[in-house]
Design an enzyme around this catalytic site. Structure first.
Site, short mmCIF file in Angstrom:
data_model
loop_
_atom_site.label_atom_id
_atom_site.label_comp_id
_atom_site.label_asym_id
_atom_site.label_seq_id
_atom_site.Cartn_x
_atom_site.Cartn_y
_atom_site.Cartn_z
N GLU A 17 44.19 5.89 19.05
CA GLU A 17 42.85 6.44 19.21
C GLU A 17 42.82 7.73 20.03
O GLU A 17 42.06 8.63 19.74
CB GLU A 17 41.91 5.42 19.86
CG GLU A 17 41.60 4.24 18.99
CD GLU A 17 40.89 4.62 17.70
OE1 GLU A 17 39.98 5.48 17.74
OE2 GLU A 17 41.24 4.07 16.66
N CYS A 31 31.33 12.84 23.54
CA CYS A 31 31.22 13.87 22.53
C CYS A 31 30.73 13.21 21.24
O CYS A 31 30.65 12.00 21.16
CB CYS A 31 32.54 14.57 22.31
SG CYS A 31 33.86 13.49 21.74
#
Length: 115
Positions: A17, A31
């Site tokens: 990830e 984000c």
């Protein structure tokens, strides 16, 4: 048998990830992902994750562990009906984390595994 994600499984998931948006002081900020969902750290989402918030690395770790325990571990434990081992469980955690719980529960992979 009921499994939890092992430390090796968590390490593998974090490796796949990656931790997004690290700031110079070691903190992390949310984000938007490719489809516009606000995410933080290793892909944590939810109504409490908002743009502009600042997280420590420990908070990001806690979000990941909580999400695994709440969503992904029960999904696998409740839907896989054949015997598996810890390494298989950890690999499935990475898989389900990427495709999502709903996709996994309706997947050909799960159907064939259980057969």
């Amino acid at each position: 048998m009921t499994y939890s994600t092992s430390l090796n499984g968590i390490k593998l998931l974090k490796q796949f990830e990656g931790c997004e948006k690290k700031l110079p002081n070691g903190t992390i900020t949310p984000c938007k992902d490719i489809v516009g969902v606000v995410t933080v750290g290793y892909g944590s989402t939810g109504p409490n994750i908002k743009m502009g918030q600042i997280y420590t690395y420990d908070q990001i770790e806690d979000l990941l562990i909580a999400r695994l325990a709440k969503e992904f571990e029960p999904c696998i434990n409740n839907n896989v009906t054949v015997a598996i081992n810890q390494k298989m469980f950890d690999a499935m955690i990475c898989f389900v984390y990427n495709i999502g719980v709903t996709a996994f529960t309706h997947s050909t992979f799960l159907r064939k595994l259980n057969a």
